[in-house]
Design an enzyme around this catalytic site. Sequence first.
Site, short mmCIF file in Angstrom:
data_model
loop_
_atom_site.label_atom_id
_atom_site.label_comp_id
_atom_site.label_asym_id
_atom_site.label_seq_id
_atom_site.Cartn_x
_atom_site.Cartn_y
_atom_site.Cartn_z
CG ASP A 479 -2.26 0.66 0.99
OD1 ASP A 479 -2.34 1.47 0.05
OD2 ASP A 479 -3.20 0.39 1.74
CG ASP A 549 -9.58 2.50 -0.30
OD1 ASP A 549 -9.17 1.35 -0.49
OD2 ASP A 549 -8.95 3.35 0.36
C1 GLA Z 1 -5.85 1.77 2.22
C2 GLA Z 1 -6.23 0.64 1.29
C3 GLA Z 1 -7.25 -0.24 1.95
C4 GLA Z 1 -6.71 -0.78 3.26
C5 GLA Z 1 -6.30 0.39 4.14
C6 GLA Z 1 -5.59 -0.10 5.39
O1 GLA Z 1 -6.88 2.67 2.36
O2 GLA Z 1 -6.69 1.13 0.07
O3 GLA Z 1 -7.60 -1.32 1.10
O4 GLA Z 1 -5.63 -1.63 3.01
O5 GLA Z 1 -5.41 1.27 3.46
O6 GLA Z 1 -5.19 0.92 6.20
#
Ligand code: GLA
Length: 731
Positions: A479, A549
């Site tokens: 990420d 997301d």
């Molecule tokens: C980001 C990612 C999510 C998740 C969160 C965890 O927002 O896009 O899928 O992994 O971080 O903190």
Amino acid sequence: MIIAMAIVFEKETKTFFLDGKGVTYAFFINDFGYAEHLYYGKTVGHDDLRYIRGRACSSRDATIPGNDRGGMNCYHYFPAELAFFGTGDYREPAVEVINPAGDRLTELLYDGYEILASKPKPSGMPALRDGETLVLHLKDKTAGLACDLYYTVYDDAAVVARRAVYRNEDAQRRLLRRAYSFTFGLPSQNYDVISLYGAWARERRIDRVPMHHGVVSIDSKRASSSATLNPFLALAAHGASEEQGEVYGFNLVYSSSYVLKVEGVNCGRTLVTGGVNDFDFTWVLESGACFETPEVVIAYSSDGIGGMSRAFHDAYRNHLVNPRYAKKTRPLVINNWEGTCFNFNNDKLKAIAKAVEGTGIDTFVLDDGWFGKRNDDTSGLGDWVVNTEKMEGGLTEIIRYVNSLGMKFGLWFEPEMVSEDSDLYRAHPDYAVAAPDRPHCYSRHQLLLDLTRKEVRDYIVESVNRVLHENNIAYVKWDFNRNATAFYSMGRAPEQQAEFAHRYALGLYDLCERIVEANPNVFFEGCSGGGARFDPAMLYYFPQIWTSDDSDAEERTYIQYGTSLAYPLSAMSCHVTEVPNHQTGRITPMKTRADIAHLGATGYELDTSAFTDEDRALMKEQIKEYHSMERLVLEGDLYRTASPQDSNLFGFMLVSKDKQEAVLTVYRRMGSVNNEYMRLQVRGLDEDTEYIVSGFEKTLRGSTLMNLGLMPRFPRGDFQTATYRFTAKKA
Ligand code: GLA
């Protein structure tokens, strides 16, 4: 046997012909030694193409340097392979240098060529693999600056890959103020500019505007390719549609601050250029040093926007994505994030895993919150050590349990970040990106690590690799949840500070290279606060990327539609998640969520611990269905049959390369009545083949299906889907 060469140099006319799948790219060296563009489009023979050279209009623009009798000749009027500054060309230059004397003049002229049977990899940067490659040497004899232009064509994708390498052959250093990857000319201005704009949870919406005189520019200034504007643009002939008309697509294999520009120039031509963003960029080019630019992939289609997408998809599946995984069955995951956020312990995780045993889920992915003291997003980043207070028995215990259920185990990391409340920050506050004497800008309470510094990268590589080597981990979600600010590195001299954004990209690629290569059996998925770093460079390391997301099925139809303009479905990680949806609050049927999520590398992300036997059976059935169409997702040709931006429908049709099999998924946003005469478009089939269509008793010819379409059969209600399978009837 005659082996057709993809790249040919014709001596008499000094013309280079590059022939790829269905396309020809041609340019020649004119009387002044200038590389002059001739053509890029559908395959043509190697005739003398110079007859299409335009005559310069009458003007008072500057002549070729030293050539007062040059008549109408002027660099400004030649269709350019590389436009440069200060010697009579007033268009957007691809390069601007500050020479040791302080002047900014450049004149890069022909100095030979090489044709390489295999493509050299740019140093420290990802690019398409394979392909016969032309290296065109250009040189400014006065200034001691050289530039090599690389061109690669492919027999299985209608694209040309281009990049430039600038070299200082002078004894003194010079400054590069701009160092773009390419210049590309088109013969008219009758184009619309298509770009992909967005924001967090609203990534890659399609924008289409007519080009105008002057410059249309898209860029990122974030040291990340960003959700704001993807490093992609297309020029579509006015009136070009999804399946008809000429379209040129441009996609940078780059993850940091970039720019792409379209300029309507004098005499009715169009020029496209771009690469590393020259905003906040000055590169010190020492004597003898090179500056390598990122690659641009230029797709050509005479079959509309859909044809352009299929060209990119072929190029990326065949030559960009790690061949170990590109067309391989992907892990089918259950991810705990939307189910639990930070709020979990071993029992909760075990219950989620146990509930999906036997459904076809093959990988359990533990998301954020397993390390350091991370119980919310204010702390812990950088401390890649398991939090045993939260997870008794450490990773060993949960991995053993997941493995005992017959599933592999995956883990979330955010390697490029640090929290102020972390052991790493307490020990090395200078590892965070910051400018002297200025307070931090925070984002999600976190700071960016200075990847331009080797010691910082070494720390990350060592700590991430340790977790991966000490545990049985098959999958990593990588990420990246904030953009850069304070573009400054404690590790560089003041005059090199404007190198930061590009050096960040080089640091990132080094990190990816060292972690991905050290773990050949680990599958890597990219992510960036959703899909904010969804670009070809990331796809080189991570075969798939979390698309957004926002996993609401309705919103995903827009996001996946836009993303598919450049990126194959196999690149898009798409999960079936909870309702009401976490971002929109919308409730859509489980079947719809699955049908939309199955148009990508699918998975599930919800709290399954509360699943009933019925839920489990439904999930099992959905996964079985996904597997039956998975080959089409991984390898098929995409035909977009309805756009959610223009209609109440969304339609994706996937067709196998041999046209023996296809699936059409159609989504209807709002339920409506008295619409029974509506026809759904069917595309991409073989006209003469007879297909058995699921749900119909009849066998129908491809031409019939494509000309008449299908009558929709949606269940009642809003947010419904219908899927149709097409199977060629065996002779
Ligand atoms: C980001 C990612 C999510 C998740 C969160 C965890 O927002 O896009 O899928 O992994 O971080 O903190």
